[in-house]
Design an enzyme around this catalytic site. Structure first.
Site, PDB file in Angstrom:
ATOM      1  N   ALA A 183      16.267  -3.632   3.220  1.00  0.00           N
ATOM      2  CA  ALA A 183      15.750  -2.536   2.121  1.00  0.00           C
ATOM      3  C   ALA A 183      14.054  -2.713   1.953  1.00  0.00           C
ATOM      4  O   ALA A 183      13.988  -1.064   1.921  1.00  0.00           O
ATOM      5  CB  ALA A 183      16.080  -2.816   0.584  1.00  0.00           C
ATOM      6  N   LYS A 184      13.486  -3.032   2.538  1.00  0.00           N
ATOM      7  CA  LYS A 184      11.578  -3.025   2.597  1.00  0.00           C
ATOM      8  C   LYS A 184      11.427  -1.719   3.594  1.00  0.00           C
ATOM      9  O   LYS A 184      12.660  -1.737   4.510  1.00  0.00           O
ATOM     10  CB  LYS A 184      11.808  -4.364   3.423  1.00  0.00           C
ATOM     11  N   PRO A 185      10.744  -1.206   3.506  1.00  0.00           N
ATOM     12  CA  PRO A 185      10.504  -0.380   4.679  1.00  0.00           C
ATOM     13  C   PRO A 185      10.508  -0.355   6.284  1.00  0.00           C
ATOM     14  O   PRO A 185      11.032   0.609   6.445  1.00  0.00           O
ATOM     15  CB  PRO A 185       8.633   0.217   3.911  1.00  0.00           C
TER      16      PRO A 185
END
Length: 373
Positions: A183-185
């Site tokens: 879910a991180k950039p």
């Protein structure tokens, strides 16, 4: 509507990702394959750091950093109570003591002006967390740390790709840490993380700790752990990295449009003058949060709360002796923050629908009620 649209990202980069994965499968080097070292080289170049050390998760990267910095039982590490538990969890796993300092309300990061009061003879370092996508005030943090002979670890799990005064996140302190949780950039398709430093000896020690404390096979000068990044995850990150800056720009444009749509309706994110923001989360503040969550949910719109409970409220940290009211800004934020859908392919019509729902329910959380926050 997707909160974070990983399916669309995969479909856009499918050929590159699939080819990278196939190359690993063809070679069969699943642990510490050449893609891991290629990724480390690319990550170091991206941040401007001398060393990047790929590891199995963002939590692992913080733990390795503390071990490499020789944190001992009864040492104290200053950090914040408004964050994911990993930041303090790893401090406790070294048998050191997390010492909490409140956040400042505009950017949700550590309030540097409060740190000096928390420093004791046992204080060894500061673990600063960059929440939601922008960096804490590392100019002030580094000056304070130098004055008191402390190290600073930058927890950049949510800020990778951002900058401060033109310097990339993970480059501003003795050691930086990030996460590649999906879910991180910049995310892989499992757990992953990395450490960054310009210190040759520290980098060498981190690499050894990552592989059971071994500098070479069957020679272990340190206690370590299995903290290696899988080769397949490195390959996926290598396929995504060339698109990362373009994705950041898209996130920033979407944030600007959210700001335009929601100005005067709710409290929207602020960005420090010296910072760029990657909007790992686009986070607003509202008084009656549950009302809005339910209104969005009725229209099929997901939202998320990062984080509904501060760390000093968690049972596992009861022994630290903190109580409600000790960190008023963190506690207030935990009751008011709400993150809206954010990813590079968010459509204007989706943002407009979200804004319309928020405006419809605005009478439940007037902006006047938030001006104190």
């Amino acid at each position: 509507m997707e909160f974070i649209d990983l399916k669309q990202q995969y479909n856009r980069y499918k050929d590159e990702i699939d080819l990278r994965i196939k190359n690993v499968l063809d070679k069969g080097h699943y642990i510490m394959g050449e893609e891991v070292f290629e990724l480390e080289k690319e990550l170091a170049a991206y941040t401007g750091s001398k060393h990047a050390i790929a590891v199995s998760s963002g939590t692992c990267s913080l733990f390795i950093a503390l071990l490499a910095l020789d944190v001992q039982p009864d040492d104290e590490i200053i950090t914040v109570p408004f964050t994911w538990i990993a930041s303090s969890e790893v401090i406790s796993l070294t048998h050191a003591r997390p010492v909490f300092v409140d956040i400042e309300p505009d950017y949700y990061n550590i309030n540097v002006s409060l740190i000096e009061k928390a420093i004791t003879k046992k204080t060894k370092g500061i673990l600063a967390v960059n929440l939601f996508g922008q960096m804490a005030d590392y100019e002030a943090l580094n000056d304070l740390a130098k004055k008191h002979n402390l190290f600073v670890i930058e927890d950049a799990a949510q800020s990778f790709g951002s900058t401060q005064n033109g310097i990339h996140s993970c480059k501003k302190t003795l050691v930086g840490s990030t996460s590649f949780f999906p879910a991180k950039p910049l995310g892989c398709y499992g757990d992953g993380g990395a450490l960054f430093t310009d210190d040759d000896k520290l980098a060498s020690k981190c690499r050894a700790i990552r592989t059971h404390g071994g500098e070479m096979r069957h020679h272990h000068p340190y206690l370590g752990l299995n903290g290696r990044l899988d080769t397949l995850q490195a390959a996926i990150l290598l396929a995504k990295l060339p698109h990362f800056n373009q994705e950041i720009e898209a996130r920033q444009k979407h944030a600007e449009y959210y700001n335009e749509l929601l100005n005067g309706i709710v409290e929207t994110p602020e960005v420090m003058d010296s910072n760029t923001h990657v909007y790992a989360q686009y986070t607003i503040r509202v008084e009656e949060r549950e009302l809005l969550i339910n209104a969005l949910k009725k229209e099929g719109i997901p939202s998320a709360v990062y984080y509904p409970k501060c760390l000093h409220e968690q049972p596992v940290f009861e022994h630290l002796g903190y109580k409600l009211g000790d960190f008023p800004e963190a506690e207030k934020a935990s009751k008011q923050v709400l993150s809206l859908p954010m990813h590079p392919w968010l459509k204007k019509e989706e943002q407009e629908l979200i804004a319309e729902i928020i405006k419809t329910h605005a009478s439940h959380y007037p902006i006047e009620a938030l001006q104190c926050c």
